[in-house]
Design an enzyme around this catalytic site. Structure first.
Site, mmCIF file in Angstrom:
data_model
loop_
_atom_site.group_PDB
_atom_site.id
_atom_site.type_symbol
_atom_site.label_atom_id
_atom_site.label_comp_id
_atom_site.label_asym_id
_atom_site.label_seq_id
_atom_site.Cartn_x
_atom_site.Cartn_y
_atom_site.Cartn_z
ATOM 1 N N GLY A 15 -13.814 -20.690 12.644
ATOM 2 C CA GLY A 15 -12.937 -21.328 11.656
ATOM 3 C C GLY A 15 -11.778 -22.021 12.339
ATOM 4 O O GLY A 15 -10.651 -21.979 11.856
ATOM 5 N N SER A 17 -11.070 -25.254 12.958
ATOM 6 C CA SER A 17 -10.776 -26.683 12.799
ATOM 7 C C SER A 17 -9.492 -26.954 12.021
ATOM 8 O O SER A 17 -9.060 -28.086 11.896
ATOM 9 C CB SER A 17 -11.966 -27.394 12.140
ATOM 10 O OG SER A 17 -12.149 -26.911 10.834
ATOM 11 N N ARG A 18 -8.887 -25.908 11.453
ATOM 12 C CA ARG A 18 -7.593 -26.141 10.775
ATOM 13 C C ARG A 18 -6.773 -24.845 10.776
ATOM 14 O O ARG A 18 -7.266 -23.786 11.183
ATOM 15 C CB ARG A 18 -7.813 -26.658 9.354
ATOM 16 C CG ARG A 18 -8.410 -25.628 8.421
ATOM 17 C CD ARG A 18 -8.407 -26.122 6.986
ATOM 18 N NE ARG A 18 -8.489 -24.985 6.099
ATOM 19 C CZ ARG A 18 -9.237 -24.943 5.001
ATOM 20 N NH1 ARG A 18 -9.945 -25.993 4.655
ATOM 21 N NH2 ARG A 18 -9.249 -23.861 4.259
ATOM 22 N N ASP A 62 -21.950 -21.280 9.077
ATOM 23 C CA ASP A 62 -21.294 -20.441 8.079
ATOM 24 C C ASP A 62 -21.291 -19.025 8.645
ATOM 25 O O ASP A 62 -22.354 -18.411 8.799
ATOM 26 C CB ASP A 62 -22.091 -20.518 6.769
ATOM 27 C CG ASP A 62 -21.521 -19.600 5.697
ATOM 28 O OD1 ASP A 62 -20.698 -18.714 6.019
ATOM 29 O OD2 ASP A 62 -21.917 -19.762 4.525
ATOM 30 N N ASN A 89 -11.511 -15.627 13.563
ATOM 31 C CA ASN A 89 -10.411 -16.148 12.743
ATOM 32 C C ASN A 89 -10.858 -16.600 11.347
ATOM 33 O O ASN A 89 -10.087 -16.519 10.392
ATOM 34 C CB ASN A 89 -9.773 -17.330 13.495
ATOM 35 C CG ASN A 89 -8.896 -18.179 12.603
ATOM 36 O OD1 ASN A 89 -7.751 -17.829 12.331
ATOM 37 N ND2 ASN A 89 -9.420 -19.307 12.127
ATOM 38 N N SER A 141 -4.529 -9.045 8.526
ATOM 39 C CA SER A 141 -3.438 -9.564 7.687
ATOM 40 C C SER A 141 -2.468 -8.418 7.452
ATOM 41 O O SER A 141 -2.887 -7.248 7.472
ATOM 42 C CB SER A 141 -3.991 -10.031 6.339
ATOM 43 O OG SER A 141 -2.925 -10.236 5.430
ATOM 44 N N TYR A 155 -8.747 -8.967 -1.344
ATOM 45 C CA TYR A 155 -8.529 -9.580 -0.028
ATOM 46 C C TYR A 155 -7.972 -8.534 0.942
ATOM 47 O O TYR A 155 -8.441 -8.406 2.077
ATOM 48 C CB TYR A 155 -7.548 -10.753 -0.173
ATOM 49 C CG TYR A 155 -7.074 -11.354 1.139
ATOM 50 C CD1 TYR A 155 -7.912 -12.157 1.901
ATOM 51 C CD2 TYR A 155 -5.771 -11.129 1.600
ATOM 52 C CE1 TYR A 155 -7.473 -12.723 3.099
ATOM 53 C CE2 TYR A 155 -5.323 -11.694 2.785
ATOM 54 C CZ TYR A 155 -6.187 -12.490 3.535
ATOM 55 O OH TYR A 155 -5.743 -13.033 4.728
ATOM 56 N N LYS A 159 -9.290 -7.056 4.706
ATOM 57 C CA LYS A 159 -8.504 -7.064 5.945
ATOM 58 C C LYS A 159 -8.256 -5.639 6.465
ATOM 59 O O LYS A 159 -8.108 -5.426 7.666
ATOM 60 C CB LYS A 159 -7.193 -7.824 5.719
ATOM 61 C CG LYS A 159 -7.417 -9.310 5.464
ATOM 62 C CD LYS A 159 -8.137 -9.986 6.638
ATOM 63 C CE LYS A 159 -8.314 -11.470 6.460
ATOM 64 N NZ LYS A 159 -8.910 -12.129 7.637
HETATM 65 P P1 NAD Z 1 -7.247 -21.754 6.475
HETATM 66 O O1 NAD Z 1 -7.865 -21.692 5.129
HETATM 67 O O2 NAD Z 1 -6.312 -22.845 6.784
HETATM 68 O O3 NAD Z 1 -8.364 -21.728 7.609
HETATM 69 C C1 NAD Z 1 -9.457 -20.860 7.544
HETATM 70 C C2 NAD Z 1 -10.574 -21.444 8.360
HETATM 71 O O4 NAD Z 1 -11.733 -20.604 8.206
HETATM 72 C C3 NAD Z 1 -10.973 -22.856 7.875
HETATM 73 O O5 NAD Z 1 -11.196 -23.682 8.993
HETATM 74 C C4 NAD Z 1 -12.255 -22.598 7.121
HETATM 75 O O6 NAD Z 1 -13.134 -23.710 7.103
HETATM 76 C C5 NAD Z 1 -12.834 -21.440 7.936
HETATM 77 N N1 NAD Z 1 -13.876 -20.738 7.196
HETATM 78 C C6 NAD Z 1 -13.816 -20.224 5.944
HETATM 79 N N2 NAD Z 1 -15.005 -19.699 5.604
HETATM 80 C C7 NAD Z 1 -15.832 -19.910 6.672
HETATM 81 C C8 NAD Z 1 -17.172 -19.588 6.930
HETATM 82 N N3 NAD Z 1 -17.944 -18.998 6.016
HETATM 83 N N4 NAD Z 1 -17.701 -19.916 8.144
HETATM 84 C C9 NAD Z 1 -16.951 -20.545 9.071
HETATM 85 N N5 NAD Z 1 -15.656 -20.872 8.872
HETATM 86 C C10 NAD Z 1 -15.117 -20.565 7.684
HETATM 87 O O7 NAD Z 1 -6.562 -20.338 6.653
HETATM 88 P P2 NAD Z 1 -5.611 -19.750 7.810
HETATM 89 O O8 NAD Z 1 -4.331 -19.429 7.169
HETATM 90 O O9 NAD Z 1 -5.637 -20.605 9.008
HETATM 91 O O10 NAD Z 1 -6.362 -18.362 8.070
HETATM 92 C C11 NAD Z 1 -6.950 -17.989 9.315
HETATM 93 C C12 NAD Z 1 -7.141 -16.489 9.325
HETATM 94 O O11 NAD Z 1 -5.864 -15.841 9.250
HETATM 95 C C13 NAD Z 1 -7.950 -15.958 8.148
HETATM 96 O O12 NAD Z 1 -8.797 -14.905 8.582
HETATM 97 C C14 NAD Z 1 -6.891 -15.426 7.220
HETATM 98 O O13 NAD Z 1 -7.378 -14.427 6.355
HETATM 99 C C15 NAD Z 1 -5.867 -14.911 8.203
HETATM 100 N N6 NAD Z 1 -4.521 -14.801 7.626
HETATM 101 C C16 NAD Z 1 -3.855 -15.893 7.153
HETATM 102 C C17 NAD Z 1 -2.585 -15.727 6.596
HETATM 103 C C18 NAD Z 1 -1.780 -16.869 6.032
HETATM 104 O O14 NAD Z 1 -0.734 -16.613 5.412
HETATM 105 N N7 NAD Z 1 -2.164 -18.110 6.203
HETATM 106 C C19 NAD Z 1 -2.013 -14.449 6.542
HETATM 107 C C20 NAD Z 1 -2.720 -13.362 7.031
HETATM 108 C C21 NAD Z 1 -3.973 -13.556 7.577
#
Ligand code: NAD
Length: 252
Positions: A15, A17-18, A62, A89, A141, A155, A159
């Site tokens: 994951g 790419s963003r 996926d 991630n 998380s 969620y 985690k």
């Molecule tokens: P985001 O939504 O910006 O990025 C998530 C990435 O995961 C995206 O690139 C998406 O395409 C990819 N993804 C989703 N489902 C997928 C799949 N089935 N196969 C492959 N890729 C997939 O979110 P983020 O904030 O960058 O989150 C990254 C990680 O950090 C996640 O595990 C999230 O739970 C965790 N997290 C984020 C936060 C927050 O506040 N942003 C807080 C705690 C934990």
């Protein structure tokens, strides 16, 4: 010139790419790693990232599909032969009040957030065992270690599973000397937390989460990427099975 911390290392970021994954991919690349990015949803995001980091390799899968993960790792194996760092991630957060339980949506969250890291770690094992300093980093998380926000019970459960997966993998992979640690971020500004919100809703959310941290600030993806760099590098060589909470000092 300061030494790059990941020179000679190969890292695979799911994951990537963003959001947080993208920040990790960029930082690891700047620190000398060869970076492989898994993506699923957006070809455009992956292409943009490749424009920013030209020597990046991208792999579509996926992560909730065992078959696709196996097939992706077969390509990764052909391309790199070994990897040194796996960052689990990829994840989704589907906000849902407890009483509005939706079976398919909750299962999808478990499929991606829990089964994804299991599938990736299983396939990465053989490639990591070839490394002299193998590392797995899981994205948990702060929700998974007990902080609360409305509508995030399911969620948070996924985690919490990642937290235990981290501790158990550190134990299970002890003979292979694979260090397994997790990061538990607080509220980080990414598509996960911002997309679909109006400017006003974003401002309100920022104020709310600022007021909930002892540092009175919200988080950026780079805060998490720097922590990932610490866990990926020799700087954390005596850490294993740990969960680093990076949430600005959450107050509840
Ligand atoms: P985001 O939504 O910006 O990025 C998530 C990435 O995961 C995206 O690139 C998406 O395409 C990819 N993804 C989703 N489902 C997928 C799949 N089935 N196969 C492959 N890729 C997939 O979110 P983020 O904030 O960058 O989150 C990254 C990680 O950090 C996640 O595990 C999230 O739970 C965790 N997290 C984020 C936060 C927050 O506040 N942003 C807080 C705690 C934990």
């Amino acid at each position: 010139m300061t030494e790059k911390k990941l020179e000679g290392k190969t890292a695979l970021i799911t994951g990537g790419s963003r959001g947080i994954g993208k920040a990790i991919s960029k930082l690891f690349s700047q620190e000398g790693a060869k970076v492989a990015v898994n993506y699923n949803s957006s070809e455009l995001d992956a292409k943009k990232l490749k424009d920013e980091i030209p020597d990046l390799e991208i792999f579509k899968a996926d992560m909730s599909s065992r078959e696709q993960v196996i097939s992706m790792f077969s390509d990764v194996r052909k391309k790199f032969g070994q990897i040194d760092i796996l960052v689990n991630n990829a994840g989704i957060m589907d906000v849902m009040p407890f009483e509005q339980y939706d079976d398919a949506r909750v299962r999808r969250m478990f499929d991606i957030n829990v089964y994804g890291p299991i599938y990736a770690s299983l396939e990465a094992l053989e490639l990591l065992k070839k490394s002299r300093e193998p590392v797995i980093i899981n994205l948990a998380s702060n929700a998974g270690v007990g902080t609360s926000a409305s509508g995030t019970t399911y969620y948070a459960m996924t985690k919490a599973a990642v937290v235990m997966l981290t501790k158990r993998m550190a134990f299970d992979f002890r003979d292979a000397k694979i260090r397994v640690n997790a990061i538990a971020p607080g509220w980080i500004k990414t598509d996960m937390t911002l997309s679909g919100k109006s400017e006003r809703e974003i401002r309100d959310a920022e104020e709310f989460f600022k007021s909930r941290t002892s540092l009175s600030m919200t988080g950026e993806a780079i805060h998490i990427a720097r922590t990932a760099l610490f866990l990926a590098s020799r700087d954390s060589e005596y850490m294993n099975g740990q969960i680093l909470v990076v949430d600005g000092g959450r107050l509840d």
